[in-house]
Design an enzyme around this catalytic site. Structure first.
Site, PDB file in Angstrom:
ATOM      1  N   HIS B   6       0.828  -1.208   0.000  1.00 38.43           N
ATOM      2  CA  HIS B   6       0.000   0.000   0.000  1.00 38.43           C
ATOM      3  C   HIS B   6       0.866   1.264   0.000  1.00 38.43           C
ATOM      4  CE1 HIS B   6      -3.526   2.308   2.172  1.00 38.43           C
ATOM      5  NE2 HIS B   6      -3.216   2.843   1.020  1.00 38.43           N
ATOM      6  N   HIS B   8       1.133   5.137  -2.266  1.00 38.19           N
ATOM      7  CA  HIS B   8       0.562   6.001  -3.303  1.00 38.19           C
ATOM      8  C   HIS B   8       1.645   6.965  -3.796  1.00 38.19           C
ATOM      9  CE1 HIS B   8      -3.423   4.615  -2.187  1.00 38.19           C
ATOM     10  NE2 HIS B   8      -3.219   4.954  -0.938  1.00 38.19           N
ATOM     11  N   ARG B  64      -2.029   8.774  -6.187  1.00 37.15           N
ATOM     12  CA  ARG B  64      -2.407   9.360  -4.898  1.00 37.15           C
ATOM     13  C   ARG B  64      -3.900   9.203  -4.673  1.00 37.15           C
ATOM     14  NH1 ARG B  64      -0.366  15.338  -3.362  1.00 37.15           N
ATOM     15  NH2 ARG B  64      -2.086  16.110  -4.656  1.00 37.15           N
ATOM     16  N   HIS B 171     -10.626   1.789  -1.218  1.00 35.90           N
ATOM     17  CA  HIS B 171      -9.957   3.035  -0.822  1.00 35.90           C
ATOM     18  C   HIS B 171     -10.736   4.238  -1.331  1.00 35.90           C
ATOM     19  CE1 HIS B 171      -6.858   5.645   0.561  1.00 35.90           C
ATOM     20  NE2 HIS B 171      -5.965   4.698   0.718  1.00 35.90           N
ATOM     21  N   HIS B 216      -5.554   0.586   6.053  1.00 35.74           N
ATOM     22  CA  HIS B 216      -5.542   1.270   7.349  1.00 35.74           C
ATOM     23  C   HIS B 216      -5.953   0.297   8.447  1.00 35.74           C
ATOM     24  CE1 HIS B 216      -6.985   3.989   4.055  1.00 35.74           C
ATOM     25  NE2 HIS B 216      -5.764   4.435   4.257  1.00 35.74           N
ATOM     26  N   GLU B 277       1.911   2.683   3.774  1.00 34.54           N
ATOM     27  CA  GLU B 277       1.322   3.839   3.090  1.00 34.54           C
ATOM     28  C   GLU B 277       2.302   5.016   3.003  1.00 34.54           C
ATOM     29  OE1 GLU B 277      -2.517   4.997   4.558  1.00 34.54           O
ATOM     30  OE2 GLU B 277      -3.072   5.952   2.687  1.00 34.54           O
TER      31      GLU B 277
END
Lengths: 333, 333
Positions: B6, B8, B64, B171, B216, B277
């Site tokens: 994960h 971005h 993103r 997401h 998350h 992340e």
């Protein structure tokens, strides 16, 4: 002494729901016809039995959260319904003054400035002895159309809460948005959302004495405590403890031991209030433990590293600090 | 081998954002002008430096999240923007094939049936070697106007995901609802909401091979695992493990040790994928540890009771099972 700060009258007798049905259908619901015996029966086999079985002494008791339904009808309907529900809670607490402490529903309505709730709040607190209220951050019922809790939209109500020394539990009602299951998503999302609204607001600078209880163990917040500490830090805010732990408290409605352990590990004991939300969201017995999921006392008692002083704060001490009207009432004489 | 599932491209060079600005303003953005050196520079000091410092090998890399902005403009705008972002991810992964694995953005748009995403998904997967996609359960950007993920509305897209053997990370993007702070509320709420949508749906009966990653750390879900077990049980559903753990996986984007401990304690190791992340929601250093909040590897390494086999699954093993196209690609020869 063990005080449960979070219980709803989910088992209210049928005439209440029939009254509501008629109200929503636009019929004259007339006066609520309900005998004291009906009330006793609805409690004896439910909340009172559970209090005895689990050894809890007192429950802070408010109308069924999912039935506040602030999104149904207009402000007048919400007011009449809130009054009815609050009067019933008053009857419960008058019948069982050693078991229940009254917490009121507010007659919120979407798009209506929340100062419309002040008369009912004052009536409940000053005339009927209520010690707290439930504040719905989303009276639109899952569409989230109200300004965030840090917005001045809410300030007239906050002024009154401070003046009356009444804390608010942040509690949404049922969801009419099909995206959100009410007890499985909407409730927890609201807890998480409210906490972040507080972080990004100035509300506790403006109201240093204002107090909120975030139920359901704070939604996702304690599990993501590092994320929240980091977000606040990236925003140049002071540490969370300084920023809002003088004003924000979490209950213990977390239905398994690892969750309770996390809560007790991460959040200072001063900020945790015992609660189980009986009879509430989850009603079954956990096959892994043989006990009710919502028997939260068992989890807390099972945390061996929790000191006696902290345990006492969580079970009884903190609640008197957060609910000063309860503290004064509880004093003998 | 440590694989971060994960990440971005939050650090994409300015020309991308200028392209988007012009697109949204209704100007002709023309072709994206960006040199390979600009791309390298944006990564060398950020994601690649962090990979080296933290000893992670590979990052699954997508556009993103906050800039997907499915709520801005119409489906054509969303399609052109998604194509631009995905092409850029393809360039990144072509420049650094040993560091990044491509995951695509879908050209979702509010009220548009999600099968409109199939051509771009197929292009990315079959022509450009993408192994996964990000699926936004709320393309309205915080107003939650789409049918829940269990609704047949989504089924044509699910059919294609299964056919292509591509999992979806659930997401959301940025929030235009002032109630929801994007990284502090909207993201976590979406994770929690999606999980409950899956519980109440038949989607994994209808698509036994469909796989979702909930990022998350699963939002509020592992912290309230008892609540979810109890809710499913009250609904007469089978145990969660049987109901959806063959299809739903959680990442480790939880930014403190107690949260990671809870996740590892509650969720089977088979269902956890390593992730941080980076460079993402929280960028600071935790004063309590002296390390970056989002250095999630440190937390996992600090859990002494986690067995070597489980650790390997979380760091690398599971991801090959969840992303079969990655597994095949990773095979030598």
């Amino acid at each position: 002494m063990i005080i449960d700060c979070h219980g709803h009258y989910t088992t209210a007798p049928a005439p209440l729901w029939e009254w509501r049905r008629r109200q929503v259908a636009g019929q004259d619901p007339g006066p609520l016809k309900m005998s004291d015996d009906e009330i006793r029966e609805s409690l004896e086999m439910n909340q009172l039995r559970i209090q005895r079985e689990r050894g809890t002494d007192l429950t802070f008791f408010s109308p069924r959260a999912g039935s506040m339904e602030h999104h149904v009808g207009d402000a007048r309907m919400s007011e009449a319904w809130s009054r009815q529900c609050n009067d019933l809670i008053h009857r419960v607490c008058s019948l069982y003054p050693s078991n229940f402490v009254p917490v009121c529903q507010l007659p919120q309505s979407p798009d209506v400035p929340p100062e419309n709730c002040i008369p009912e709040l004052e009536r409940c607190v000053t005339q009927l002895g209520f010690v707290g209220c439930n504040l719905n951050p989303d009276p639109s019922g899952g569409w989230w159309k109200s300004p965030p809790l840090g917005d001045r939209w809410w300030y007239p109500l906050y002024e009154k809460l401070v003046e009356l020394e009444v804390p608010a539990m942040v509690h949404v009602s049922s969801s009419c948005n099909p995206a959100f299951h009410f007890t499985g998503a909407h409730y927890l999302n609201a807890d998480t959302t409210a906490f972040m609204q507080f972080i990004t607001s100035e509300v506790f600078k403006d109201f240093p004495a204002l107090k909120f209880v975030i139920p359901h163990g704070g939604g996702a917040v304690p599990y993501h405590w590092g994320r929240y500490r980091g977000l606040a830090q990236d925003m140049g805010k002071p540490p969370l403890k300084e920023l809002l732990l003088g004003n924000v408290f979490f209950d213990t409605c977390v239905y398994h031991l690892p969750g309770i352990e996390l809560l007790l590990k991460v959040i200072p004991a001063e900020n945790i209030l015992f609660a189980s939300e009986i009879v509430g969201a989850v009603r079954g017995v956990d096959p892994e433990t043989g006990h009710y999921y919502d028997d939260t006392r068992r989890y807390i008692d099972a945390v061996s590293w929790l000191g006696a002083a902290d345990r006492e704060k969580i079970y009884a001490g903190n609640v008197s600090r957060v609910y000063p009207r309860f503290a004064r009432r509880a004093r003998p004489g």
